[in-house]
Design an enzyme around this catalytic site. Sequence first.
Site, PDB file in Angstrom:
ATOM      1  N   ASP A   1       0.867  -1.251  -0.028  1.00  0.00           N
ATOM      2  CA  ASP A   1      -0.316  -0.154  -0.171  1.00  0.00           C
ATOM      3  C   ASP A   1       0.874   1.401  -0.102  1.00  0.00           C
ATOM      4  O   ASP A   1       1.919   1.164   0.210  1.00  0.00           O
ATOM      5  CB  ASP A   1      -0.848   0.053   1.125  1.00  0.00           C
ATOM      6  CG  ASP A   1      -0.373  -0.586   2.571  1.00  0.00           C
ATOM      7  OD1 ASP A   1       0.882  -0.180   2.511  1.00  0.00           O
ATOM      8  OD2 ASP A   1      -1.107  -0.874   3.323  1.00  0.00           O
TER       9      ASP A   1
ATOM     10  N   ASN B   1      -6.940  -3.112  14.173  1.00  0.00           N
ATOM     11  CA  ASN B   1      -8.414  -3.575  13.949  1.00  0.00           C
ATOM     12  C   ASN B   1      -8.552  -4.723  13.127  1.00  0.00           C
ATOM     13  O   ASN B   1      -9.649  -5.057  12.427  1.00  0.00           O
ATOM     14  CB  ASN B   1      -9.200  -2.202  13.056  1.00  0.00           C
ATOM     15  CG  ASN B   1      -8.673  -1.832  11.707  1.00  0.00           C
ATOM     16  OD1 ASN B   1      -7.592  -2.553  11.438  1.00  0.00           O
ATOM     17  ND2 ASN B   1      -9.105  -0.979  11.309  1.00  0.00           N
TER      18      ASN B   1
ATOM     19  N   HIS C   1      -6.857  -5.046  10.273  1.00  0.00           N
ATOM     20  CA  HIS C   1      -6.657  -4.827   8.801  1.00  0.00           C
ATOM     21  C   HIS C   1      -5.284  -5.559   8.163  1.00  0.00           C
ATOM     22  O   HIS C   1      -4.432  -5.734   9.104  1.00  0.00           O
ATOM     23  CB  HIS C   1      -6.837  -3.584   8.333  1.00  0.00           C
ATOM     24  CG  HIS C   1      -5.746  -2.529   8.647  1.00  0.00           C
ATOM     25  ND1 HIS C   1      -5.911  -1.216   9.196  1.00  0.00           N
ATOM     26  CD2 HIS C   1      -4.283  -2.728   8.606  1.00  0.00           C
ATOM     27  CE1 HIS C   1      -4.554  -0.564   9.213  1.00  0.00           C
ATOM     28  NE2 HIS C   1      -3.655  -1.505   8.993  1.00  0.00           N
TER      29      HIS C   1
ATOM     30  N   GLU D   1      -9.728  -2.345   5.201  1.00  0.00           N
ATOM     31  CA  GLU D   1     -10.275  -2.033   6.422  1.00  0.00           C
ATOM     32  C   GLU D   1     -11.482  -3.048   6.800  1.00  0.00           C
ATOM     33  O   GLU D   1     -12.106  -3.410   5.748  1.00  0.00           O
ATOM     34  CB  GLU D   1     -10.601  -0.481   6.702  1.00  0.00           C
ATOM     35  CG  GLU D   1      -9.584   0.483   6.302  1.00  0.00           C
ATOM     36  CD  GLU D   1      -8.709   0.718   7.615  1.00  0.00           C
ATOM     37  OE1 GLU D   1      -8.597  -0.389   8.504  1.00  0.00           O
ATOM     38  OE2 GLU D   1      -8.026   1.652   7.844  1.00  0.00           O
TER      39      GLU D   1
HETATM   40  C1  GLP Z   1      -0.643   0.168   8.609  1.00  0.00           C
HETATM   41  C2  GLP Z   1      -0.213  -0.603   7.051  1.00  0.00           C
HETATM   42  C3  GLP Z   1      -0.194  -1.835   7.419  1.00  0.00           C
HETATM   43  C4  GLP Z   1       0.442  -2.472   8.593  1.00  0.00           C
HETATM   44  C5  GLP Z   1      -0.054  -1.926   9.887  1.00  0.00           C
HETATM   45  C6  GLP Z   1       0.304  -2.207  10.947  1.00  0.00           C
HETATM   46  O1  GLP Z   1      -1.564   1.025   8.733  1.00  0.00           O
HETATM   47  N1  GLP Z   1      -1.099  -0.088   6.243  1.00  0.00           N
HETATM   48  O2  GLP Z   1       0.504  -2.372   6.004  1.00  0.00           O
HETATM   49  O3  GLP Z   1       0.880  -3.633   8.618  1.00  0.00           O
HETATM   50  O4  GLP Z   1      -0.785  -0.854   9.665  1.00  0.00           O
HETATM   51  O5  GLP Z   1       1.413  -1.450  11.334  1.00  0.00           O
HETATM   52  P1  GLP Z   1       2.498  -1.599  12.581  1.00  0.00           P
HETATM   53  O6  GLP Z   1       3.300  -2.622  12.147  1.00  0.00           O
HETATM   54  O7  GLP Z   1       3.359  -0.226  12.372  1.00  0.00           O
HETATM   55  O8  GLP Z   1       1.680  -1.763  13.676  1.00  0.00           O
END
Ligand code: GLP
Length: 242
Positions: A67, A137, A139, A144
């Site tokens: 993303d 959450n 995702h 989402e």
């Molecule tokens: C972000 C990204 C995800 C990522 C997730 C967790 O919003 N879009 O690809 O895996 O949230 O992030 P983190 O590893 O900083 O907790």
Amino acid sequence: MLTIVVKDYRELSEKAAAVVAGALKGNPALVLGLATGSTPESMYARLVDLYRQNTVSFARVRTFNLDEYAYIPAGNPQSYTYYMKKNFFDHVDINPAYTHLPACGRKEDVKKTCSAYESEIESAGGIDLQVLGLGVNGHIGFNEPGPHLQVKTHLVTLAEETVEANSRFFDSPGQVPRQAITMGMGTIMQAKKILLLASGRAKAGAVEKALNGRVTTALPASFLQLHRDATVLIDEEAANLL
Ligand code: GLP
């Protein structure tokens, strides 16, 4: 789904890097799906170490990131493009032309960007190994929770809890982009192998539901239960509710 619980973040990062390095040994022209966020940061650092020790080469690897924030300039330090260069691409022998993120500068180009991204993945032969993080959450990528999930790469409006979780990277929540382009659930599920990483107590609830709960669009990571070759690599804190 195979679940591996390791002691802490350090062990998780080492093991994750070992999985990627192992896949690379088997196929030096690996098509690698990549994630951003805090979780994979040390995995990238470890992969850079392995490269410096001449244990792995990324010269023939092609990468596709999950993303990118919509309409964010590539040079913006909050962009995922910048993150990937800073944490990984700039420190290994990867060909920049082989690295891909679903970046889009203008609203008019969203559709074209999304369909071109799908075509690029397809012409690369599909993703061999997709690394995933996990949102609080549930995702994956930026897919989402909601009444339905989208199959292919698409523009998404971020959930409030995602904006809040990601605001730690910005000066204030008001600066967090509200939209992003993400691979769809189908894009992710078509990867031949998936490696989901989760670390820390904040992820324990989402991990428990993803692994033990029903498959539901209310928790996108639960769909990984349907994947043929998904490994969930978590530390003891993230496994706390299992
Ligand atoms: C972000 C990204 C995800 C990522 C997730 C967790 O919003 N879009 O690809 O895996 O949230 O992030 P983190 O590893 O900083 O907790």
